[in-house]
Design a protein around this motif. Structure first.
Motif, PDB file in Angstrom:
ATOM      1  N   HIS A 178      72.104 102.618  -6.641  1.00 27.96           N
ATOM      2  CA  HIS A 178      70.717 103.052  -6.817  1.00 27.96           C
ATOM      3  C   HIS A 178      70.648 104.585  -6.816  1.00 27.96           C
ATOM      4  CE1 HIS A 178      66.447 101.837  -6.652  1.00 27.96           C
ATOM      5  NE2 HIS A 178      66.238 102.891  -5.885  1.00 27.96           N
ATOM      6  N   LEU A 179      71.303 105.191  -5.820  1.00 25.79           N
ATOM      7  CA  LEU A 179      71.236 106.654  -5.662  1.00 25.79           C
ATOM      8  C   LEU A 179      71.942 107.394  -6.791  1.00 25.79           C
ATOM      9  CD1 LEU A 179      71.928 106.980  -1.833  1.00 25.79           C
ATOM     10  CD2 LEU A 179      69.766 107.413  -2.995  1.00 25.79           C
ATOM     11  N   ASN A 180      73.008 106.792  -7.297  1.00 26.25           N
ATOM     12  CA  ASN A 180      73.797 107.426  -8.354  1.00 26.25           C
ATOM     13  C   ASN A 180      72.919 107.801  -9.555  1.00 26.25           C
ATOM     14  OD1 ASN A 180      76.244 108.195  -9.727  1.00 26.25           O
ATOM     15  ND2 ASN A 180      75.994 106.332 -10.928  1.00 26.25           N
ATOM     16  N   TYR A 189      69.479  98.769 -13.825  1.00 27.12           N
ATOM     17  CA  TYR A 189      69.297  97.827 -12.717  1.00 27.12           C
ATOM     18  C   TYR A 189      68.717  98.474 -11.468  1.00 27.12           C
ATOM     19  CZ  TYR A 189      71.890  94.716 -15.728  1.00 27.12           C
ATOM     20  OH  TYR A 189      72.263  93.959 -16.802  1.00 27.12           O
ATOM     21  N   MET A 190      67.895  99.518 -11.655  1.00 30.63           N
ATOM     22  CA  MET A 190      67.304 100.195 -10.500  1.00 30.63           C
ATOM     23  C   MET A 190      66.413  99.248  -9.700  1.00 30.63           C
ATOM     24  SD  MET A 190      68.545 103.126 -10.341  1.00 30.63           S
ATOM     25  CE  MET A 190      67.553 104.273  -9.406  1.00 30.63           C
ATOM     26  N   PHE A 191      65.675  98.385 -10.399  1.00 23.83           N
ATOM     27  CA  PHE A 191      64.797  97.432  -9.717  1.00 23.83           C
ATOM     28  C   PHE A 191      65.631  96.473  -8.867  1.00 23.83           C
ATOM     29  CE2 PHE A 191      62.729  93.237  -9.754  1.00 23.83           C
ATOM     30  CZ  PHE A 191      61.552  93.560  -9.078  1.00 23.83           C
ATOM     31  N   HIS A 192      66.722  95.966  -9.432  1.00 24.57           N
ATOM     32  CA  HIS A 192      67.547  94.968  -8.747  1.00 24.57           C
ATOM     33  C   HIS A 192      68.269  95.570  -7.545  1.00 24.57           C
ATOM     34  CE1 HIS A 192      66.995  93.973 -12.975  1.00 24.57           C
ATOM     35  NE2 HIS A 192      66.949  92.716 -12.586  1.00 24.57           N
ATOM     36  N   THR A 193      68.863  96.758  -7.748  1.00 24.52           N
ATOM     37  CA  THR A 193      69.571  97.387  -6.624  1.00 24.52           C
ATOM     38  C   THR A 193      68.561  97.770  -5.540  1.00 24.52           C
ATOM     39  OG1 THR A 193      69.496  99.472  -7.848  1.00 24.52           O
ATOM     40  CG2 THR A 193      71.551  98.272  -7.941  1.00 24.52           C
ATOM     41  N   GLY A 194      67.368  98.186  -5.971  1.00 21.52           N
ATOM     42  CA  GLY A 194      66.323  98.527  -5.013  1.00 21.52           C
ATOM     43  C   GLY A 194      65.905  97.318  -4.193  1.00 21.52           C
ATOM     44  N   LEU A 195      65.874  96.159  -4.852  1.00 13.42           N
ATOM     45  CA  LEU A 195      65.472  94.925  -4.174  1.00 13.42           C
ATOM     46  C   LEU A 195      66.470  94.552  -3.068  1.00 13.42           C
ATOM     47  CD1 LEU A 195      62.918  93.435  -4.963  1.00 13.42           C
ATOM     48  CD2 LEU A 195      64.327  91.751  -6.149  1.00 13.42           C
ATOM     49  N   VAL A 196      67.768  94.721  -3.353  1.00  7.43           N
ATOM     50  CA  VAL A 196      68.805  94.428  -2.337  1.00  7.43           C
ATOM     51  C   VAL A 196      68.597  95.352  -1.138  1.00  7.43           C
ATOM     52  CG1 VAL A 196      71.283  94.446  -1.846  1.00  7.43           C
ATOM     53  CG2 VAL A 196      70.467  93.638  -4.063  1.00  7.43           C
ATOM     54  N   VAL A 197      68.336  96.634  -1.426  1.00  2.00           N
ATOM     55  CA  VAL A 197      68.132  97.599  -0.338  1.00  2.00           C
ATOM     56  C   VAL A 197      66.879  97.235   0.457  1.00  2.00           C
ATOM     57  CG1 VAL A 197      67.772 100.035   0.208  1.00  2.00           C
ATOM     58  CG2 VAL A 197      69.339  99.410  -1.621  1.00  2.00           C
ATOM     59  N   ILE A 200      77.732  96.575   4.510  1.00  2.00           N
ATOM     60  CA  ILE A 200      78.514  97.377   3.554  1.00  2.00           C
ATOM     61  C   ILE A 200      78.038  97.093   2.125  1.00  2.00           C
ATOM     62  CG2 ILE A 200      80.827  97.762   2.594  1.00  2.00           C
ATOM     63  CD1 ILE A 200      81.883  97.179   5.474  1.00  2.00           C
ATOM     64  N   ALA A 201      77.790  95.805   1.829  1.00  2.00           N
ATOM     65  CA  ALA A 201      77.323  95.443   0.479  1.00  2.00           C
ATOM     66  C   ALA A 201      75.995  96.134   0.175  1.00  2.00           C
ATOM     67  CB  ALA A 201      77.176  93.932   0.366  1.00  2.00           C
ATOM     68  N   SER A 202      75.104  96.173   1.181  1.00  2.00           N
ATOM     69  CA  SER A 202      73.799  96.814   0.975  1.00  2.00           C
ATOM     70  C   SER A 202      73.979  98.284   0.639  1.00  2.00           C
ATOM     71  CB  SER A 202      72.933  96.701   2.228  1.00  2.00           C
ATOM     72  OG  SER A 202      72.732  95.362   2.541  1.00  2.00           O
ATOM     73  N   MET A 255      55.056  98.602  -9.090  1.00  2.00           N
ATOM     74  CA  MET A 255      54.033  98.779 -10.132  1.00  2.00           C
ATOM     75  C   MET A 255      54.664  99.216 -11.455  1.00  2.00           C
ATOM     76  SD  MET A 255      50.504 100.517  -9.060  1.00  2.00           S
ATOM     77  CE  MET A 255      50.806 101.378  -7.555  1.00  2.00           C
ATOM     78  N   VAL A 256      55.542 100.214 -11.366  1.00  2.00           N
ATOM     79  CA  VAL A 256      56.192 100.751 -12.566  1.00  2.00           C
ATOM     80  C   VAL A 256      57.048  99.658 -13.222  1.00  2.00           C
ATOM     81  CG1 VAL A 256      57.991 102.364 -13.305  1.00  2.00           C
ATOM     82  CG2 VAL A 256      56.133 103.169 -11.850  1.00  2.00           C
ATOM     83  N   SER A 257      57.815  98.918 -12.401  1.00  2.00           N
ATOM     84  CA  SER A 257      58.675  97.860 -12.957  1.00  2.00           C
ATOM     85  C   SER A 257      57.842  96.771 -13.610  1.00  2.00           C
ATOM     86  CB  SER A 257      59.539  97.224 -11.865  1.00  2.00           C
ATOM     87  OG  SER A 257      60.386  98.180 -11.329  1.00  2.00           O
TER      88      SER A 257
END
Lengths: 217, 258
Positions: free
Chosen positions: A168-170, A103-111, A159-161, A76-78
Motif C-alpha cells: 500500500h505504502l509503496n 490494488y490500493m483498495f484491497h491492500t487497504g482493506l487488509v490493513v 507480518i502478512a498485514s 467513497m473514492v473507490s
C-alpha cells in the motif's frame, strides 16, 4: 472548496494518508523497544510517555480523525471509481502499469482488518472496553505484546498485514503527492524511490519484532 | 494470414450485446487493422449479415475518431499509435483477437464497437476554450512565451480526444484528457487569464458526467497514442486545489447597473 468534488475527496484522503505515514515511524520506534534486553523497562517508559504526555494526548484524537478520514474518503473514492465502469471488459486490461497501484483498495482493506484487531487487542484493553487476560494489568502493553507474539498464527497474520501495508505504502507516497499536484521532473523520481524505501523500512521494521521473538527469544 | 476475431456485437444502445466469433483468412500482414475489418465486413455483407460498426475517419492517426479495445488494450498492442495506424503484422498468424468497445459509464455503447464520446465535448464546452477572440497568428516575440512552456503547451495540445485514457483507466477517469486541455491553455498567456475558472468548470462537468477519479496507476499515459504525460494530471490537481482554496469572495457588480 467544493468538498464533494472528486479531486477534493482524493486530496483529503491523500493528506490524511500522509499524516498517518508520519505517525507510523513513531509507532515503530516505540515498538522496537520491545527488543531491548531489559525486561520491558525502556518499552514501558516509552509507553508511559505516550500515555501521559499532553501533546501526545492531543495528538491521539487527531490520529483517530486521520484514520477515519482516510478510510471514509478511501471508501467513497473507490465506490465512485467502481461506479464509473458498470460494464467491464471481457478481456482484462493488460496496459503497462505498476501492478500494486491497482490494488490500493484491497491492500487497504487488509490493513483495516489488522487495525480493527489491533485496536481490540490494545486500545480497547487500555480504555477498559475489553477485559485483559488473567494476571495482566490492562496498561501492561509489554506483557500483552509478548503473549500475542507467542502465537505463530498471530505473528504470521501480523507480518502478512505489514507486507500488505508495504504494498500500500509503496504506491501511496508518490501517489499522494501527485494527487496534491506535486510532480516535478527532478524530484518525482526521487520521491518514488523514497516512498519505496520508506515502505520497505516500515514492513521490515515491524516484521522484525515477531521474527526476532520467535527465533531468538 | 488468418485470424479468429472475437467481436462485441450490440444492435443498439438498449440491446443486450454479446461476443461473436468470426474467422478471416488471407489477410496481408501489411494491411491495416481497419482494412482487415473492412474485409470482414465485406464477407458479412456478401453473406447477408449486418457488418460490424466501428468508428473511423482520417485513418492517418490524427483525428481521434477511431477507438477499439484490442486484446485488453485501447488502440491495440503497439505503443503510441491509434487503431487506424495499427497493422496486422503486429499479430501472429492464427491469433485470436478480442475487440471490444471503450467501456465507461460516460461512454454508452451506441452500436457494436461505437460508443458515444460526446461527454468529452461537454467537458470542453464547460471551459476548455479562451473566451475572447485572440486574433490571428501574432508576430514572433510580440507575446513573450518561454520556449519550455511553449513546448509543454504544444505537447499537451497534441491530445486528439480519442478517449483511450478513459478506456485504459481502471476507474474510467478522464483526467489525462482534462489535464491535457487545462495545461495546453493555462501554459500560454492567452489562456492563463481564465485558468482558474476553466479548471473549476471542467472538473465540475467531469464529476457530473460519471467519470471516475485518478488513482495514479498511469495506464492512461501508457496507452495514450500521443504520449500525453501524467504531469498534466498533477497540473490539473494543482490548478483545481489552488483555484478552490484561493477563490476570492464575489464582489457586487459596479458596472451595467442602470
Amino acid at each position: 472548496m467544493p468538498l464533494n468534488s472528486s479531486i477534493a475527496r482524493k486530496s483529503l484522503m491523500a493528506l490524511a494518508g500522509l499524516f498517518l505515514a508520519v505517525f507510523l515511524p513513531v509507532h515503530l520506534g516505540v515498538n522496537l523497544l520491545l527488543l531491548a534486553q531489559d525486561g520491558g523497562r525502556s518499552f514501558s517508559v516509552a509507553a508511559e510517555f505516550m500515555a501521559t504526555n499532553p501533546l501526545i494526548r492531543i495528538a491521539e484524537p487527531v490520529l483517530f480523525l486521520g484514520f477515519l478520514l482516510h478510510i471514509l474518503y478511501g471508501l467513497m473514492v473507490s465506490g465512485a471509481n467502481r461506479a464509473a465502469r458498470p460494464v467491464g471488459y471481457q478481456r482484462p486490461n493488460s496496459s503497462d502499469t505498476s501492478l500494486l497501484s491497482k490494488y490500493m483498495f484491497h491492500t487497504g482493506l487488509v490493513v483495516l482488518v489488522f487495525l480493527a484487531l489491533h485496536l481490540a487487542d490494545f486500545w480497547m484493553l487500555k480504555v477498559g472496553l475489553v477485559a485483559p487476560p488473567e494476571g495482566i494489568d490492562r496498561h501492561d502493553f509489554y506483557s500483552r505484546a509478548l503473549i500475542l507474539f507467542q502465537s505463530p498464527w498471530y505473528s504470521s497474520f501480523y507480518i502478512a498485514s505489514f507486507l500488505f501495508l508495504g504494498f500500500h505504502l509503496n504506491h501511496a507516497i508518490q501517489s499522494a503527492f501527485q494527487t496534491l499536484g506535486v510532480n516535478h521532473s527532478r524530484y518525482t523520481p526521487l520521491l518514488k524511490i523514497a516512498g519505496s524505501v520508506y515502505a520497505v523500512i516500515m514492513t521490515a521494521g515491524f516484521s522484525l519484532i515477531p521474527l526476532r521473538l520467535a527465533f531468538f527469544p | 494470414m488468418n485470424y479468429t476475431l472475437r467481436i462485441w456485437r450490440q444492435e443498439n444502445a438498449e440491446a443486450k450485446g454479446s461476443m461473436v466469433t468470426y474467422k478471416v483468412s488471407g489477410i496481408s500482414p501489411d494491411s491495416s487493422f481497419f482494412e482487415m475489418l473492412d474485409i470482414l465486413n465485406q464477407q458479412l455483407i456478401e453473406g447477408g449479415q449486418e457488418p460490424v460498426s466501428f468508428d473511423h475517419d482520417c485513418r492517418e492517426g490524427i483525428c481521434g475518431t477511431c477507438s477499439l479495445y484490442i486484446n485488453g488494450r485501447p488502440h491495440g498492442p503497439v505503443k503510441g499509435v491509434t487503431t487506424c495506424q495499427l497493422h496486422m503484422r503486429s499479430f501472429k498468424d492464427g491469433d485470436t483477437i478480442t475487440i471490444e468497445p471503450w467501456r465507461a459509464k460516460a461512454f454508452p455503447v451506441i452500436r457494436d464497437l461505437i460508443v458515444d464520446r460526446s461527454a468529452l465535448d461537454r467537458i470542453i464546452q464547460a471551459g476548455g476554450y479562451v473566451s475572447i477572440n485572440t486574433g490571428g497568428v501574432p508576430d514572433a516575440n510580440s507575446i513573450p512565451v518561454p520556449k519550455e512552456q511553449s513546448d509543454d503547451a504544444f505537447d499537451a495540445a497534441a491530445c486528439i480526444g480519442c478517449g483511450a485514457c478513459v478506456a485504459a483507466c481502471a476507474n474510467a477517469a478522464a483526467m489525462l484528457f482534462i489535464g491535457a486541455k487545462v495545461s495546453h491553455l493555462a501554459l500560454l498567456p492567452q489562456g492563463e487569464i481564465e485558468a482558474e475558472h476553466r479548471v473549476m468548470k471542467m472538473v465540475e462537468c467531469m464529476d457530473g458526467l460519471g467519470f471516475g477519479g485518478c488513482s495514479n496507476t498511469y495506464a492512461c499515459e501508457a496507452e495514450c497514442p500521443k504520449g500525453i504525460s501524467v504531469t498534466n494530471i498533477a497540473i490539473l490537481n494543482r490548478g483545481f486545489l489552488t483555484a478552490s482554496l484561493m477563490k476570492q469572495k464575489e464582489k457586487p457588480s459596479k458596472g451595467d447597473s442602470l
